[in-house]
Scaffold this active site. Sequence first.
Site, mmCIF file in Angstrom:
data_model
loop_
_atom_site.group_PDB
_atom_site.id
_atom_site.type_symbol
_atom_site.label_atom_id
_atom_site.label_comp_id
_atom_site.label_asym_id
_atom_site.label_seq_id
_atom_site.Cartn_x
_atom_site.Cartn_y
_atom_site.Cartn_z
ATOM 1 N N ALA A 41 4.059 -1.051 -10.556
ATOM 2 C CA ALA A 41 3.726 -1.507 -9.207
ATOM 3 C C ALA A 41 2.369 -0.925 -8.837
ATOM 4 C CB ALA A 41 4.795 -1.072 -8.212
ATOM 5 N N TYR A 42 1.806 -1.464 -7.780
ATOM 6 C CA TYR A 42 0.451 -1.092 -7.387
ATOM 7 C C TYR A 42 0.480 -0.379 -6.054
ATOM 8 C CZ TYR A 42 -0.911 -3.578 -11.434
ATOM 9 O OH TYR A 42 -1.039 -3.943 -12.749
#
Length: 169
Positions: A41-42
Amino acid sequence: MPQPPRYYMNSGMAYEIERKFLVTDQTWRAEVSDSVLMLQAYICSDPQSAVRVRTAGERAWLTVKSALTHLKRAEYEYEVPLADAIEMLNLCTRPPLEKVRHKLIHAGKHWVIDEYRGENSGLVVAEIELDSEDEDFERPAWVGEEVSEDPRYLSVCLYERPYNSWRID
């Protein structure tokens, strides 16, 4: 003479040069040497750069990436405790990307095949890292259209706008 600010220095820059292709069939499976489930995820991203948290099996990393050209990115990757990475994944605004990463060697080159799950299911992408942007390599028979220059296939873009949402447009 005063030294320039550190952000102007370019010695020892870590970078990756990567080409990306759609996969056309299943014949690559016979060449696989290793496979692992990855979640990523970012934490933050913009059109130029991103900060990513990723788990792969029992290991985890925090990575900072920034585009230098359409094929070359600055990349700084740091291993972090798995428990910390799981906490960071839970802080992100969207559920993590899920993919099974398969590693193989074809014609002496290391390839990875990412089989996406969840909102990106149905997408299978092959990647090869090179030493230079113009390096020659043998394209396997299972490699189809090159998508290196299509930003939709960047992981950060698949995170923000999943593959399965493209069909709705």
